[in-house]
Design a protein around this motif. Structure first.
Motif, mmCIF file in Angstrom:
data_model
loop_
_atom_site.group_PDB
_atom_site.id
_atom_site.type_symbol
_atom_site.label_atom_id
_atom_site.label_comp_id
_atom_site.label_asym_id
_atom_site.label_seq_id
_atom_site.Cartn_x
_atom_site.Cartn_y
_atom_site.Cartn_z
ATOM 1 N N GLN A 8 0.849 -1.184 0.000
ATOM 2 C CA GLN A 8 0.000 0.000 0.000
ATOM 3 C C GLN A 8 0.882 1.229 0.000
ATOM 4 O O GLN A 8 1.916 1.254 0.690
ATOM 5 C CB GLN A 8 -0.925 -0.013 1.217
ATOM 6 C CG GLN A 8 -1.982 1.060 1.176
ATOM 7 C CD GLN A 8 -3.023 0.877 2.273
ATOM 8 O OE1 GLN A 8 -2.817 0.135 3.233
ATOM 9 N NE2 GLN A 8 -4.141 1.558 2.137
ATOM 10 N N LEU A 13 5.796 0.580 -4.986
ATOM 11 C CA LEU A 13 4.828 -0.007 -5.919
ATOM 12 C C LEU A 13 5.427 -0.221 -7.310
ATOM 13 O O LEU A 13 4.704 -0.351 -8.297
ATOM 14 C CB LEU A 13 3.584 0.891 -6.007
ATOM 15 C CG LEU A 13 2.838 1.098 -4.681
ATOM 16 C CD1 LEU A 13 1.720 2.118 -4.842
ATOM 17 C CD2 LEU A 13 2.300 -0.222 -4.151
ATOM 18 N N PRO A 16 3.938 -3.651 -9.281
ATOM 19 C CA PRO A 16 2.615 -3.574 -9.898
ATOM 20 C C PRO A 16 2.522 -2.451 -10.937
ATOM 21 O O PRO A 16 1.854 -2.609 -11.967
ATOM 22 C CB PRO A 16 1.665 -3.351 -8.723
ATOM 23 C CG PRO A 16 2.502 -2.853 -7.611
ATOM 24 C CD PRO A 16 3.863 -3.452 -7.826
ATOM 25 N N TYR A 17 3.206 -1.346 -10.714
ATOM 26 C CA TYR A 17 3.161 -0.258 -11.695
ATOM 27 C C TYR A 17 3.834 -0.675 -12.999
ATOM 28 O O TYR A 17 3.365 -0.326 -14.084
ATOM 29 C CB TYR A 17 3.835 0.994 -11.127
ATOM 30 C CG TYR A 17 2.973 1.817 -10.202
ATOM 31 C CD1 TYR A 17 1.813 1.325 -9.610
ATOM 32 C CD2 TYR A 17 3.330 3.120 -9.898
ATOM 33 C CE1 TYR A 17 1.041 2.089 -8.759
ATOM 34 C CE2 TYR A 17 2.566 3.909 -9.044
ATOM 35 C CZ TYR A 17 1.419 3.380 -8.483
ATOM 36 O OH TYR A 17 0.662 4.158 -7.647
ATOM 37 N N ARG A 20 1.320 -2.917 -14.854
ATOM 38 C CA ARG A 20 0.218 -2.121 -15.393
ATOM 39 C C ARG A 20 0.665 -1.273 -16.578
ATOM 40 O O ARG A 20 -0.033 -1.176 -17.578
ATOM 41 C CB ARG A 20 -0.372 -1.247 -14.293
ATOM 42 C CG ARG A 20 -1.173 -2.051 -13.292
ATOM 43 C CD ARG A 20 -1.564 -1.285 -12.076
ATOM 44 N NE ARG A 20 -2.163 0.016 -12.359
ATOM 45 C CZ ARG A 20 -2.440 0.913 -11.422
ATOM 46 N NH1 ARG A 20 -2.208 0.648 -10.145
ATOM 47 N NH2 ARG A 20 -2.981 2.066 -11.755
ATOM 48 N N ASP A 38 -4.830 4.998 -6.549
ATOM 49 C CA ASP A 38 -3.618 4.235 -6.222
ATOM 50 C C ASP A 38 -3.085 4.557 -4.827
ATOM 51 O O ASP A 38 -2.475 3.709 -4.187
ATOM 52 C CB ASP A 38 -2.524 4.478 -7.263
ATOM 53 C CG ASP A 38 -2.817 3.766 -8.568
ATOM 54 O OD1 ASP A 38 -3.297 2.618 -8.526
ATOM 55 O OD2 ASP A 38 -2.566 4.366 -9.633
ATOM 56 N N HIS A 43 -2.438 -2.924 -3.207
ATOM 57 C CA HIS A 43 -1.869 -3.393 -4.477
ATOM 58 C C HIS A 43 -1.332 -4.811 -4.304
ATOM 59 O O HIS A 43 -0.515 -5.061 -3.428
ATOM 60 C CB HIS A 43 -0.759 -2.449 -4.932
ATOM 61 C CG HIS A 43 -1.246 -1.066 -5.210
ATOM 62 N ND1 HIS A 43 -1.661 -0.669 -6.457
ATOM 63 C CD2 HIS A 43 -1.424 -0.008 -4.382
ATOM 64 C CE1 HIS A 43 -2.057 0.592 -6.398
ATOM 65 N NE2 HIS A 43 -1.924 1.008 -5.145
ATOM 66 N N THR A 45 0.631 -8.048 -5.982
ATOM 67 C CA THR A 45 1.529 -8.517 -7.038
ATOM 68 C C THR A 45 1.673 -10.023 -6.910
ATOM 69 O O THR A 45 1.859 -10.541 -5.805
ATOM 70 C CB THR A 45 2.922 -7.863 -6.945
ATOM 71 O OG1 THR A 45 2.763 -6.437 -6.912
ATOM 72 C CG2 THR A 45 3.794 -8.241 -8.140
ATOM 73 N N CYS A 55 -0.726 -8.520 -11.497
ATOM 74 C CA CYS A 55 -1.096 -7.599 -10.438
ATOM 75 C C CYS A 55 -2.594 -7.323 -10.448
ATOM 76 O O CYS A 55 -3.295 -7.652 -11.407
ATOM 77 C CB CYS A 55 -0.330 -6.286 -10.566
ATOM 78 S SG CYS A 55 -0.810 -5.303 -12.006
ATOM 79 N N ARG A 57 -5.492 -4.455 -8.029
ATOM 80 C CA ARG A 57 -5.627 -3.563 -6.886
ATOM 81 C C ARG A 57 -7.021 -3.724 -6.300
ATOM 82 O O ARG A 57 -7.963 -4.135 -6.994
ATOM 83 C CB ARG A 57 -5.310 -2.109 -7.236
ATOM 84 C CG ARG A 57 -6.346 -1.404 -8.076
ATOM 85 C CD ARG A 57 -5.954 0.048 -8.320
ATOM 86 N NE ARG A 57 -6.996 0.705 -9.092
ATOM 87 C CZ ARG A 57 -6.964 1.958 -9.493
ATOM 88 N NH1 ARG A 57 -5.912 2.711 -9.203
ATOM 89 N NH2 ARG A 57 -7.947 2.484 -10.177
#
Length: 141
Positions: A8, A13, A16-17, A20, A38, A43, A45, A55, A57
């Motif tokens: 979080q 992050l 996961p970023y 995405r 976000d 989040h 993964t 990933c 969210r």
């Protein structure tokens, strides 16, 4: 062997970023991938043998809990990892008191979500250039 990590903001992050950005921006051409949600979302993964693979969210909004940004990198597709991500996100939502979860599915993926127990609750609408449909799944029995 796969594993899950929940993070979080303000935790790192990057993983996961990266997923995405690769899936939604580079492959699918979305330009508005990152948003204020976000900062308050959980989040998830998924790692396969230590490599970042997928990933999602999870966040709460008026009206309930939402799962979003479900993505699996190309080399890991076709292994059932998308379903694993959803199941883990559903477990987490249930542990937080959710009785149902909602998501915004790309219309081309609607069948995938239906196989996992989601049902359409809206008609199609555009999110940027892509048709989406609102879906919901009741949790727990």
């Amino acid at each position: 062997m796969f594993s899950f990590v929940w993070r979080q903001y303000p935790e790192d992050l990057t993983d996961p970023y990266f997923i995405r950005e690769t899936v939604f921006m580079d492959e699918q051409g979305f330009s508005e991938e990152f948003d204020e949600t976000d900062k308050r979302a959980l989040h998830l993964t998924l790692y396969l043998d230590g490599a970042r693979a997928g990933c999602a969210r999870l966040y709460e909004e008026e009206g309930g809990w939402h799962i979003g940004r479900v993505a699996v990198l190309k080399p890991f597709r076709g292994m059932g990892l998308g379903a694993e991500l959803l199941r883990e996100a559903e477990r987490r939502a249930a542990s937080l008191g959710a009785e149902a979860v909602r998501l915004s599915a790309q219309v081309q993926a609607q069948g995938f979500y239906e196989k996992l127990g989601y049902r359409a609750v809206t008609g199609p609408y555009l999110d940027e250039h892509c048709p989406h449909v609102g879906m919901e799944k009741k949790l727990g029995g």
